[in-house]
Design an enzyme around this catalytic site. Structure first.
Site, mmCIF file in Angstrom:
data_model
loop_
_atom_site.group_PDB
_atom_site.id
_atom_site.type_symbol
_atom_site.label_atom_id
_atom_site.label_comp_id
_atom_site.label_asym_id
_atom_site.label_seq_id
_atom_site.Cartn_x
_atom_site.Cartn_y
_atom_site.Cartn_z
ATOM 1 N N HIS A 196 44.509 74.401 -30.603
ATOM 2 C CA HIS A 196 45.207 74.149 -29.349
ATOM 3 C C HIS A 196 44.918 72.739 -28.831
ATOM 4 O O HIS A 196 43.798 72.276 -28.979
ATOM 5 C CB HIS A 196 44.722 75.184 -28.330
ATOM 6 C CG HIS A 196 45.436 75.102 -27.033
ATOM 7 N ND1 HIS A 196 46.753 75.501 -26.872
ATOM 8 C CD2 HIS A 196 45.024 74.668 -25.811
ATOM 9 C CE1 HIS A 196 47.102 75.319 -25.617
ATOM 10 N NE2 HIS A 196 46.081 74.803 -24.948
ATOM 11 N N TYR A 247 71.600 68.744 -47.692
ATOM 12 C CA TYR A 247 70.568 68.028 -46.947
ATOM 13 C C TYR A 247 70.778 66.520 -46.943
ATOM 14 O O TYR A 247 70.448 65.841 -45.960
ATOM 15 C CB TYR A 247 69.160 68.409 -47.436
ATOM 16 C CG TYR A 247 68.700 67.737 -48.719
ATOM 17 C CD1 TYR A 247 67.920 66.585 -48.656
ATOM 18 C CD2 TYR A 247 69.022 68.245 -49.969
ATOM 19 C CE1 TYR A 247 67.482 65.956 -49.817
ATOM 20 C CE2 TYR A 247 68.585 67.630 -51.130
ATOM 21 C CZ TYR A 247 67.818 66.489 -51.057
ATOM 22 O OH TYR A 247 67.394 65.877 -52.202
ATOM 23 N N CYS A 280 64.191 59.834 -52.069
ATOM 24 C CA CYS A 280 63.197 60.243 -51.074
ATOM 25 C C CYS A 280 62.544 59.083 -50.324
ATOM 26 O O CYS A 280 62.450 59.105 -49.096
ATOM 27 C CB CYS A 280 62.071 61.030 -51.739
ATOM 28 S SG CYS A 280 62.453 61.838 -53.279
ATOM 29 N N CYS A 290 64.018 58.949 -56.825
ATOM 30 C CA CYS A 290 63.098 59.157 -55.707
ATOM 31 C C CYS A 290 62.631 57.821 -55.123
ATOM 32 O O CYS A 290 62.712 57.608 -53.917
ATOM 33 C CB CYS A 290 61.905 59.983 -56.182
ATOM 34 S SG CYS A 290 60.628 60.131 -54.939
ATOM 35 N N GLU A 350 50.271 76.048 -33.616
ATOM 36 C CA GLU A 350 49.485 77.237 -33.249
ATOM 37 C C GLU A 350 50.390 78.451 -33.039
ATOM 38 O O GLU A 350 49.964 79.592 -33.179
ATOM 39 C CB GLU A 350 48.615 76.979 -32.011
ATOM 40 C CG GLU A 350 49.372 76.770 -30.721
ATOM 41 C CD GLU A 350 48.430 76.465 -29.544
ATOM 42 O OE1 GLU A 350 47.527 77.272 -29.288
ATOM 43 O OE2 GLU A 350 48.604 75.416 -28.896
ATOM 44 N N GLU A 401 70.872 64.540 -43.509
ATOM 45 C CA GLU A 401 69.838 63.530 -43.237
ATOM 46 C C GLU A 401 70.459 62.173 -42.899
ATOM 47 O O GLU A 401 70.050 61.511 -41.937
ATOM 48 C CB GLU A 401 68.907 63.388 -44.452
ATOM 49 C CG GLU A 401 68.013 64.597 -44.637
ATOM 50 C CD GLU A 401 67.143 64.527 -45.885
ATOM 51 O OE1 GLU A 401 66.155 65.257 -45.940
ATOM 52 O OE2 GLU A 401 67.450 63.747 -46.811
ATOM 53 N N LYS A 408 64.829 56.734 -48.265
ATOM 54 C CA LYS A 408 65.399 57.606 -47.227
ATOM 55 C C LYS A 408 64.392 57.856 -46.109
ATOM 56 O O LYS A 408 64.721 57.770 -44.930
ATOM 57 C CB LYS A 408 65.837 58.926 -47.867
ATOM 58 C CG LYS A 408 66.501 59.841 -46.918
ATOM 59 C CD LYS A 408 66.073 61.263 -46.855
ATOM 60 C CE LYS A 408 64.836 61.795 -47.386
ATOM 61 N NZ LYS A 408 65.019 63.066 -48.075
HETATM 62 P P1 FAD Z 1 65.320 60.593 -61.594
HETATM 63 O O1 FAD Z 1 64.226 60.297 -60.653
HETATM 64 O O2 FAD Z 1 66.713 60.478 -61.104
HETATM 65 O O3 FAD Z 1 65.114 59.646 -62.839
HETATM 66 C C1 FAD Z 1 66.040 59.608 -63.885
HETATM 67 C C2 FAD Z 1 66.018 58.202 -64.441
HETATM 68 O O4 FAD Z 1 66.706 58.203 -65.689
HETATM 69 C C3 FAD Z 1 66.755 57.203 -63.554
HETATM 70 O O5 FAD Z 1 65.902 56.134 -63.232
HETATM 71 C C4 FAD Z 1 67.946 56.750 -64.393
HETATM 72 O O6 FAD Z 1 68.266 55.388 -64.183
HETATM 73 C C5 FAD Z 1 67.423 56.974 -65.808
HETATM 74 N N1 FAD Z 1 68.459 57.187 -66.807
HETATM 75 C C6 FAD Z 1 69.564 57.967 -66.720
HETATM 76 N N2 FAD Z 1 70.244 57.944 -67.879
HETATM 77 C C7 FAD Z 1 69.553 57.133 -68.731
HETATM 78 C C8 FAD Z 1 69.754 56.718 -70.071
HETATM 79 N N3 FAD Z 1 70.799 57.157 -70.790
HETATM 80 N N4 FAD Z 1 68.848 55.879 -70.624
HETATM 81 C C9 FAD Z 1 67.766 55.431 -69.905
HETATM 82 N N5 FAD Z 1 67.538 55.808 -68.630
HETATM 83 C C10 FAD Z 1 68.411 56.653 -68.058
HETATM 84 N N6 FAD Z 1 63.507 65.030 -53.432
HETATM 85 C C11 FAD Z 1 62.445 65.410 -52.691
HETATM 86 O O7 FAD Z 1 61.548 66.091 -53.200
HETATM 87 N N7 FAD Z 1 62.329 65.038 -51.377
HETATM 88 C C12 FAD Z 1 63.273 64.274 -50.772
HETATM 89 O O8 FAD Z 1 63.151 63.964 -49.587
HETATM 90 C C13 FAD Z 1 64.387 63.848 -51.531
HETATM 91 N N8 FAD Z 1 65.332 63.060 -50.988
HETATM 92 C C14 FAD Z 1 66.374 62.624 -51.740
HETATM 93 C C15 FAD Z 1 67.334 61.809 -51.150
HETATM 94 C C16 FAD Z 1 68.407 61.367 -51.879
HETATM 95 C C17 FAD Z 1 69.431 60.480 -51.228
HETATM 96 C C18 FAD Z 1 68.536 61.747 -53.240
HETATM 97 C C19 FAD Z 1 69.705 61.274 -54.050
HETATM 98 C C20 FAD Z 1 67.590 62.553 -53.838
HETATM 99 C C21 FAD Z 1 66.500 63.010 -53.101
HETATM 100 N N9 FAD Z 1 65.527 63.840 -53.644
HETATM 101 C C22 FAD Z 1 64.471 64.256 -52.888
HETATM 102 C C23 FAD Z 1 65.650 64.335 -55.033
HETATM 103 C C24 FAD Z 1 64.752 63.532 -55.974
HETATM 104 O O9 FAD Z 1 65.027 62.173 -55.850
HETATM 105 C C25 FAD Z 1 65.000 64.013 -57.405
HETATM 106 O O10 FAD Z 1 64.823 65.405 -57.465
HETATM 107 C C26 FAD Z 1 64.040 63.348 -58.392
HETATM 108 O O11 FAD Z 1 64.139 61.967 -58.357
HETATM 109 C C27 FAD Z 1 64.350 63.867 -59.800
HETATM 110 O O12 FAD Z 1 63.535 63.229 -60.733
HETATM 111 P P2 FAD Z 1 64.019 63.105 -62.236
HETATM 112 O O13 FAD Z 1 62.867 62.562 -63.007
HETATM 113 O O14 FAD Z 1 64.633 64.364 -62.696
HETATM 114 O O15 FAD Z 1 65.218 62.063 -62.208
#
Ligand code: FAD
Length: 463
Positions: free
Chosen positions: A440, A181, A48, A43, A445, A185, A51
């Protein structure tokens, strides 16, 4: 002496992992978290947040057009991609720093390295080439997801959303592949920045899962703005010519040339290399970590939240799943996150905001449905000579009068839908929406002044 090094160890410092780690530490648990890339996760670093900055950057071209209609003379506009990247990267680093500080302040041990299971309670951590192991009573998998690429000849020449945030220069021509999306986007973003974009999708229409009226309305609006959308079209191969130009070849139709080809054809849970088999953690049929309603895996002391579980891949969902996990496990308050009526947005141009059931879903689940729909020309566009329309649609259960779904395509649609989601989630009726006095002049609205159910022309003709 404690049996384990940590009460909780979290793998991944993204949206879900950071929230869970902090809440558990604030409850008094000894918590460690490993992050293999950058604190903040998808994110903050490549999702997010950057982006949305790109969306803002790309919207200015249109704003300049509108400004002229309002009497402004705007000098020759020029966009400096590198200046934008520098500002964007500075802000991302600042936010990532806040996440790190919050973890530190909560007393969480942050390990900048990757983690993998050695056995159900032991993790191997690899930090700058060095490995060591830690043990934990409880473990949370919050490793997110990553772009998934199809097996197409020449796929090594393409980029994914990860690279789109840091292109060394803005291309002249770009092919973006996908119908979700992220593809939509980025197509709008780069188009807004002046790139000649072709969006290519193999399906009959983009944004599967969204309401049909929303899908077709958006494609119309994108076409009106000059963005090329090729549907029912899939890559046979990608050729890199000696001059560096990428040529997309399809089964039929003419090839398309571009300087950059970006694939946004789906994401997959980040489970590779985690050693889940060593912990006995099972995956579901989609290759995501299988969890119950409390985000618990099949192993008693291991949980998983966020994109790695492939429930609803959105930041606020990962955060709420993580908070529910922490409440359940560290605050003794069993809590499940309700995945129903989660609002979503597509930051296309114009953007989409949606919550609740689509018309098709509602017709499937309820006996009789009333549709309220309007397409109108937004007031702010009064002085430009184009035909952009806002779409607003309410899906209502006739028996109870409840508004089951609300769908908006148009400027500020995502902002409006966050508030409409309160009413949809609360199960308010159409009569209660109508009871709310209009504000308004706003576009919003219209949501409380939709009096007559919508009857498409073809239905009227058939009667
Ligand atoms: P992440 O935020 O992906 O975090 C996982 C972390 O784990 C990462 O930092 C990774 O490096 C780390 N990791 C992985 N494997 C290991 C390991 N073995 N050891 C240590 N660390 C590790 N969501 C929205 O709500 N609104 C939006 O507008 C939106 N836009 C997006 C645009 C794009 C281009 C993308 C790709 C995603 C978007 N999302 C959006 C989705 C959102 O980013 C994810 O749903 C969210 O980040 C998920 O959170 P998470 O904690 O599951 O994983």
């Amino acid at each position: 002496m404690a049996q384990y090094d940590y009460d909780l160890f979290v793998i991944g410092a993204g949206s879900g992992g950071v929230r869970a780690a902090r809440l558990a530490a604030m409850a008094g648990a000894k918590v460690g978290v490993a992050e293999s890339y950058r604190v903040g996760g998808t994110c903050v670093i490549r999702g997010c947040v950057p982006k949305k900055f790109m969306v803002y950057a790309s919207e200015f071209a249109r704003e300049f057009e509108l400004a002229a209609g309002y009497g402004w003379t705007v000098g020759e506009a020029h966009f400096d991609w590198r200046a934008f990247l520098a500002n964007k990267d500075k802000e991302i680093a600042r936010i990532s720093g806040i996440y790190t500080r919050n973890l530190n302040n909560a007393g969480v041990d942050l390990i900048l390295g990757s983690a993998s299971f050695v056995d159900p309670h032991t993790l191997e951590l690899t930090e700058r080439g060095k490995t060591h192991t830690v043990t934990a009573a409880k473990i949370l998998i919050a490793t997110g997801g990553r772009p998934k690429l199809p097996d197409v000849p020449g796929i090594e020449h393409v980029i994914t959303s990860n690279e789109a945030f840091n292109l060394p220069r803005l291309p002249k021509r770009m092919v973006i592949v996908g119908g979700g999306y992220i593809a939509v986007e980025f197509a709008c973003i780069f188009h807004g920045l002046g790139v000649d974009v072709t969006l290519i999708y193999r399906g009959a229409n983009i944004l599967r899962g969204f309401d049909e009226d929303v899908r077709s309305h958006l494609v119309d609006e994108m076409n009106k703005r000059g963005l090329k959308v090729l549907l029912s079209c899939s890559h046979e191969r990608i050729e890199m010519r000696p001059d560096g130009v990428l040529v997309s070849h399809f089964g039929e139709g003419l090839p398309v040339e571009a300087d950059v080809v970006m694939f946004a054809t789906g994401r997959e849970p980040n489970v590779e290399g985690l050693g889940l088999d060593k912990a006995g953690v099972k995956l579901n049929d989609q290759g995501a970590v299988a969890v119950d309603d409390y985000s618990r895996t099949n192993v008693e002391h291991i949980w998983a939240v966020g994109d790695v579980t492939d429930r609803l891949a959105l930041t606020p969902v990962a955060i709420r799943e993580a908070a529910a996990f922490a409440q359940t496990v560290f605050y003794d308050r069993p809590t499940r996150f309700d995945h129903g009526n989660v609002p979503t947005a597509v930051f296309s141009q114009p953007p989409i905001g949606a919550v609740g059931l689509t018309e098709a879903e509602a017709r499937h689940q309820y006996k009789q449905i009333d549709i309220y729909l309007t397409r109108f020309r937004p007031m702010r566009l009064a002085f430009v000579a184009d035909d952009e329309r806002i779409l607003m649609k309410l899906v209502v259960d006739r028996a109870s009068g409840r508004v089951l779904g609300c769908h908006i395509v148009g400027h500020d649609g995502p902002e409006m839908i966050q508030l409409a989601a309160i009413a949809v989630k609360a199960g308010l009726t159409k009569a209660q929406w109508d009871d709310t006095c209009a504000l308004h002049p706003t576009a919003a609205e219209e949501l409380v002044t939709l009096r007559e159910p919508y009857r498409p022309q073809e239905l009227v003709a058939a009667e």
